[in-house]
Write a protein that holds these residues in place. Structure first.
Motif, mmCIF file in Angstrom:
data_model
loop_
_atom_site.group_PDB
_atom_site.id
_atom_site.type_symbol
_atom_site.label_atom_id
_atom_site.label_comp_id
_atom_site.label_asym_id
_atom_site.label_seq_id
_atom_site.Cartn_x
_atom_site.Cartn_y
_atom_site.Cartn_z
ATOM 1 N N SER A 87 6.936 8.552 -4.724
ATOM 2 C CA SER A 87 7.836 7.425 -4.499
ATOM 3 C C SER A 87 9.284 7.887 -4.416
ATOM 4 N N ASP A 114 11.518 2.450 -4.403
ATOM 5 C CA ASP A 114 12.627 3.261 -3.898
ATOM 6 C C ASP A 114 13.955 2.583 -4.222
ATOM 7 N N SER A 146 4.105 0.257 5.397
ATOM 8 C CA SER A 146 5.483 0.409 4.934
ATOM 9 C C SER A 146 6.368 1.304 5.799
ATOM 10 N N ASN A 149 17.083 3.480 -2.213
ATOM 11 C CA ASN A 149 16.990 3.322 -0.754
ATOM 12 C C ASN A 149 17.199 4.645 -0.015
ATOM 13 N N GLY A 171 15.573 -1.648 5.122
ATOM 14 C CA GLY A 171 14.330 -0.903 5.102
ATOM 15 C C GLY A 171 13.241 -1.618 4.335
ATOM 16 N N SER A 172 13.395 -2.918 4.096
ATOM 17 C CA SER A 172 12.420 -3.625 3.265
ATOM 18 C C SER A 172 11.931 -4.919 3.889
ATOM 19 N N LYS A 219 10.461 -2.879 -2.530
ATOM 20 C CA LYS A 219 11.327 -1.757 -2.178
ATOM 21 C C LYS A 219 12.101 -1.269 -3.399
ATOM 22 N N SER A 276 9.293 -8.540 -0.519
ATOM 23 C CA SER A 276 9.425 -7.201 0.048
ATOM 24 C C SER A 276 10.597 -6.448 -0.580
ATOM 25 N N THR A 335 8.910 3.676 4.109
ATOM 26 C CA THR A 335 10.064 3.178 3.354
ATOM 27 C C THR A 335 9.802 3.100 1.854
ATOM 28 N N LEU A 336 8.549 3.305 1.413
ATOM 29 C CA LEU A 336 8.215 3.190 -0.001
ATOM 30 C C LEU A 336 7.886 4.525 -0.649
ATOM 31 N N LEU A 339 7.244 -5.605 4.419
ATOM 32 C CA LEU A 339 6.247 -4.769 3.761
ATOM 33 C C LEU A 339 5.001 -5.552 3.394
#
Length: 298
Positions: free
Chosen positions: A17, A270, A45, A273, A285-286, A266, A262, A48-49, A289
């Motif tokens: 992660s 993460d 995802s 980010n 970026g979320s 995220k 979402s 992004t995760l 998801l």
């Protein structure tokens, strides 16, 4: 990993992660129901995760024989009707697509002409394929001229459809991938053509529409408004100029409650980010998801 067919064939993953924590989900066998199904979440995802370090797939044997039955000269609405009839039969059609006039010439190097082609793929053991193709011929005898395309020629056609080959060489023209109800997709495309210059072809019985805009403007608001008007769906901007990709939601904007969920996901996986920032939404970026995606690929 992209959503779609891969999502349904992933048995397990190992990943790291954005917190730097290693974790596993799923396993190496089909019967595995313990814990949260993070494998499918990872497939949705777009990186992004977590960073995937190991993926276990379920695989299927390749078909012994493949034949495509092509109906020539149908308009979009008649093609959707023919595909629904074929897929609702006992012929076990594995893929159905429609290439309108001129689009057909951009598949398989133009070897099969430019007339509209409604394509039905049948796979399996040789005698079974012969029997099922004959059943389709009888079922669709009045639909239009029929043509059989077998072996490597058939595989080439479906590979080009899967890879959106008809729009791969059109420079920087915006390309959209739209998923919606097969019975409504051609109506949406017709309405779109009344207001914008667009080329289109259909996969998944018409449930997946590939669109190529003829101008630099992706027409995002117009397209997504028409999708909502015709029953809803998802529109993903696959290609556009850098300024448009930076300014527009590339993925279908989710409802507020899904966007909030979402964002929480995220933040858990993460928080700083650092993984693919901005990939699913400008500066975030979320975006989607947890939103249901377009389904299995052909």
């Amino acid at each position: 990993l992209k959503a779609g067919a891969a999502r349904d064939h992933i048995l397990g993953v190992a990943a790291v992660s954005g917190r730097g924590e290693a974790f596993k989900s799923g396993g190496r066998v089909v019967k595995n129901v313990t814990g949260y199904d993070l494998s499918k979440l990872m497939a949705n995802s777009w990186g992004t995760l977590a960073v995937l370090t190991d993926v276990t797939f379920k695989v299927l044997p390749a078909a012994e024989t493949e034949v495509t039955l092509a109906i020539r000269g149908l308009l979009d609405e008649a093609a959707v009707t023919a595909m629904a009839l074929a897929l609702g039969s006992s012929a076990e059609v594995s893929s159905a697509a429609h290439l309108p006039e001129r689009i057909a010439a951009r598949v398989a190097g133009g070897k099969h002409g430019s007339d509209a082609a409604t394509l039905l793929r049948v796979e399996g053991f040789g005698p079974s394929v012969v029997y099922r193709i004959e059943a389709l011929r009888k079922l669709l005898a009045k639909a239009g001229p029929l043509e059989e395309i077998a072996g490597e020629a058939s595989k080439t056609i479906w590979r080009d459809i899967r890879d959106c080959r008809p729009f791969a060489d059109s420079g920087t023209r915006p390309v959209w991938r739209v998923s919606m109800a097969p019975s409504e997709a051609h109506h949406m495309v017709m309405a779109l053509r009344m207001q914008a210059a667009v080329d289109a072809f259909y996969d998944w019985q018409g449930g997946l529409v590939w669109l190529s805009m003829r101008e630099d403007d992706p027409e995002a608001d117009l397209l997504r408004g028409l999708i909502r008007k015709h029953g809803g769906g998802h529109a993903t901007l696959v290609r556009a100029s850098a300024p448009h990709r930076a300014a527009l939601p590339v993925f279908e904007p989710p409802p507020p409650h899904l966007a909030a969920l979402s964002a929480r996901l995220k933040a858990e996986f993460d928080p700083k980010n650092i993984l693919n920032p901005g990939r699913m939404a400008p500066g975030a970026g979320s975006a989607t998801l947890v939103q249901s995606t377009e389904g299995a690929a052909s």
